[in-house]
Scaffold this motif. Structure first.
Motif, PDB file in Angstrom:
ATOM      1  N   LYS A 220       1.388  27.073  -1.994  1.00  0.00           N
ATOM      2  CA  LYS A 220       0.613  28.251  -1.705  1.00  0.00           C
ATOM      3  C   LYS A 220      -0.831  27.902  -0.731  1.00  0.00           C
ATOM      4  O   LYS A 220      -1.098  28.510   0.242  1.00  0.00           O
ATOM      5  CB  LYS A 220      -0.199  28.865  -2.793  1.00  0.00           C
ATOM      6  CG  LYS A 220       1.106  29.288  -3.865  1.00  0.00           C
ATOM      7  CD  LYS A 220       1.836  30.240  -3.372  1.00  0.00           C
ATOM      8  CE  LYS A 220       1.199  31.586  -3.247  1.00  0.00           C
ATOM      9  NZ  LYS A 220       2.102  32.707  -3.040  1.00  0.00           N
TER      10      LYS A 220
ATOM     11  N   GLU B 193       6.525  26.226  -5.163  1.00  0.00           N
ATOM     12  CA  GLU B 193       6.337  27.014  -3.841  1.00  0.00           C
ATOM     13  C   GLU B 193       5.032  26.714  -3.423  1.00  0.00           C
ATOM     14  O   GLU B 193       3.836  26.658  -4.405  1.00  0.00           O
ATOM     15  CB  GLU B 193       6.203  28.565  -4.065  1.00  0.00           C
ATOM     16  CG  GLU B 193       6.019  29.136  -2.799  1.00  0.00           C
ATOM     17  CD  GLU B 193       5.915  30.824  -3.010  1.00  0.00           C
ATOM     18  OE1 GLU B 193       5.284  31.530  -2.134  1.00  0.00           O
ATOM     19  OE2 GLU B 193       6.300  31.235  -4.307  1.00  0.00           O
TER      20      GLU B 193
ATOM     21  N   LEU C 145       0.335  25.000  -6.175  1.00  0.00           N
ATOM     22  CA  LEU C 145       1.677  25.362  -6.294  1.00  0.00           C
ATOM     23  C   LEU C 145       1.974  26.339  -7.472  1.00  0.00           C
ATOM     24  O   LEU C 145       1.059  26.246  -8.509  1.00  0.00           O
ATOM     25  CB  LEU C 145       2.381  24.059  -6.829  1.00  0.00           C
ATOM     26  CG  LEU C 145       2.330  22.698  -5.592  1.00  0.00           C
ATOM     27  CD1 LEU C 145       3.115  21.453  -6.487  1.00  0.00           C
ATOM     28  CD2 LEU C 145       3.004  23.092  -4.387  1.00  0.00           C
ATOM     29  N   THR C 146       3.026  26.976  -7.246  1.00  0.00           N
ATOM     30  CA  THR C 146       3.523  27.938  -8.302  1.00  0.00           C
ATOM     31  C   THR C 146       4.588  27.033  -9.326  1.00  0.00           C
ATOM     32  O   THR C 146       5.090  26.139  -8.663  1.00  0.00           O
ATOM     33  CB  THR C 146       4.356  29.128  -7.686  1.00  0.00           C
ATOM     34  OG1 THR C 146       5.390  28.812  -6.949  1.00  0.00           O
ATOM     35  CG2 THR C 146       3.318  29.838  -6.809  1.00  0.00           C
TER      36      THR C 146
ATOM     37  N   CYS D 292      -1.435  29.041 -11.192  1.00  0.00           N
ATOM     38  CA  CYS D 292      -0.978  27.850 -10.287  1.00  0.00           C
ATOM     39  C   CYS D 292      -1.679  26.569 -10.447  1.00  0.00           C
ATOM     40  O   CYS D 292      -2.678  26.686 -11.288  1.00  0.00           O
ATOM     41  CB  CYS D 292      -1.425  28.311  -8.800  1.00  0.00           C
ATOM     42  SG  CYS D 292      -0.217  29.880  -8.260  1.00  0.00           S
TER      43      CYS D 292
END
Length: 312
Positions: free
Chosen positions: A256, A254, A249-250, A230
Motif C-alpha cells: 500500500k 499487497e 502491507l495488507t 495493515c
C-alpha cells in the motif's frame, strides 16, 4: 506523503519502539511515563532503554548489560524488557532491573523482540544463533540461519512466579510482532524466512492455525499494526548490501505504501504513535552487514493517514 523528519540522532542501534502516554498505561504506571506522549525504545548496542518526546528530548531509563530489545508493560504497570544475550525478561523499577523470567533455561536460545497483550502475556521471538551465521553475507547455502522458537511468558502469579512456555518451534529468526485489534491474532516477522507469519491465539494462551500472513522477498524486522489491519514493516534491505525502508502491507502482501530509509541506512523497527497515533516512528542504523558504530543510529518520523492501534 510528507517528507520524513529527524527526531533524534547520535544513537547506536535503536530498536523496539513503543509509544505510550499515561492514559494508555495501566493504573500505577505514571512513574514510568512522567510526561504525556513519549516514545520508549532500546538503544541496543548502547545497552540502554530510553525515552524521547516529540520535541526530541531524550532520557535514559535503564542500563541493560546483556543488550535490551523488546519492551512492554505488565498490568501492574511494570516496564519489562528483553535482555537479548542471556535470554531473560527483566523488569525495570526506578532505573534498576531485576530478572523475572529466564527463557534461555527453557530452550537454550537468546531472545529478541516481543509484544505484550492485554492480559500481560509476553510473546517473545527466540532465535537460535548457536551455529555459524553472519549478517555480512546474504542468507542462503553456506550461510543458513537456524530455526528458533516463539516463547510465551505469563505475568507473575500470586507467588511472583512467571511461567515460560515454548508455543511455536521452527521459526526462522522470529523478530518484531504485533497483535490484531480483536486480540485474537499474533503476527510475527520471520526475518530470514522473508515473511510475516500469523497464529490464532487460543483462550488458554496456546497458538494454532499457523499460516503465512505476507511474503516479502526481503527480511522483515520490527512491525506495527494500524486501524485498517495493515502492518507497517521495517525492512533492513530491499537488495542485499543496500539500504532499506518501510512498507505498509495488507494480509496477503499487497503493498500500500513505501518509505525509503535513505542511502547508508537500514530500517530496523517502527511504531505508530503521537497525539493522533498517526506518527510513524522509524528506527534506523548502518546498513545490515556493515559494522555499527556509536552515532550511526537515528529515529525519524513521518505523518501517515491511518492511525495505529498501539500494537506493539
Amino acid at each position: 506523503m510528507p517528507t520524513p523528519e529527524l527526531l533524534l540522532a547520535g544513537l547506536h542501534f535503536p530498536e523496539g519502539p513503543r509509544w505510550r502516554t499515561p492514559n494508555s498505561l495501566p493504573a500505577g504506571a505514571a512513574d514510568y511515563c512522567p510526561t504525556p506522549g513519549q516514545l520508549w525504545f532500546s538503544d541496543m548496542l548502547a545497552h540502554q532503554v530510553m525515552t524521547v518526546d516529540v520535541c526530541g528530548n531524550a532520557t535514559v531509563v535503564a542500563e541493560v548489560p546483556e543488550i535490551p530489545s523488546g519492551l512492554g508493560w505488565w498490568p501492574d504497570g511494570r516496564l519489562v524488557v528483553i535482555s537479548v544475550q542471556d535470554g531473560k525478561l527483566m523488569a525495570v523499577c526506578d532505573g534498576d532491573i531485576e530478572e523475572v523470567a529466564d527463557m534461555k533455561s527453557v530452550n537454550g536460545n537468546m531472545c529478541n523482540d516481543m509484544v505484550v497483550d492485554a492480559h500481560g502475556r509476553c510473546w517473545i521471538g527466540s532465535p537460535a544463533f548457536d551455529r555459524p551465521f553472519t549478517e555480512t553475507k546474504i542468507p542462503g547455502p553456506g550461510n543458513l540461519p537456524t530455526f528458533g522458537d516463539l516463547v510465551r511468558v505469563d505475568p507473575p502469579d500470586i507467588d511472583g512466579h512467571c511461567t515460560v512456555t515454548v508455543v511455536a518451534d521452527r521459526t526462522n529468526t522470529a523478530n518484531g510482532a504485533c497483535i490484531s485489534i480483536d486480540g485474537k491474532t499474533l503476527i510475527f516477522a520471520e526475518s530470514f524466512g522473508f515473511r510475516l507469519t500469523a497464529f490464532d491465539i487460543e483462550e488458554d494462551g496456546s497458538l494454532s492455525n499457523r499460516r503465512p500472513w505476507a511474503d516479502l522477498g526481503a527480511p522483515p524486522d520490527g512491525i506495527c499494526m494500524d486501524e485498517e489491519g495493515c502492518v507497517w514493516v521495517a525492512v533492513p534491505y530491499f537488495d542485499y548490501g543496500g539500504p532499506g525502508g518501510y512498507v505498509r502491507l495488507t494480509e496477503g502482501g499487497e503493498l500500500k505504501q513505501r518509505i525509503d530509509s535513505g542511502d547508508g541506512y537500514s530500517a530496523y523497527a517502527c511504531t505508530l504513535g503521537g497525539p493522533e497515533m498517526r506518527t510513524l516512528f522509524m528506527c534506523e542504523s548502518a546498513v545490515l552487514g556493515l559494522d555499527r558504530h556509536p552515532g550511526d543510529g537515528r529515529i525519524r518520523t513521518v505523518e501517515v493517514d491511518v492511525p495505529g492501534t498501539g500494537s506493539p
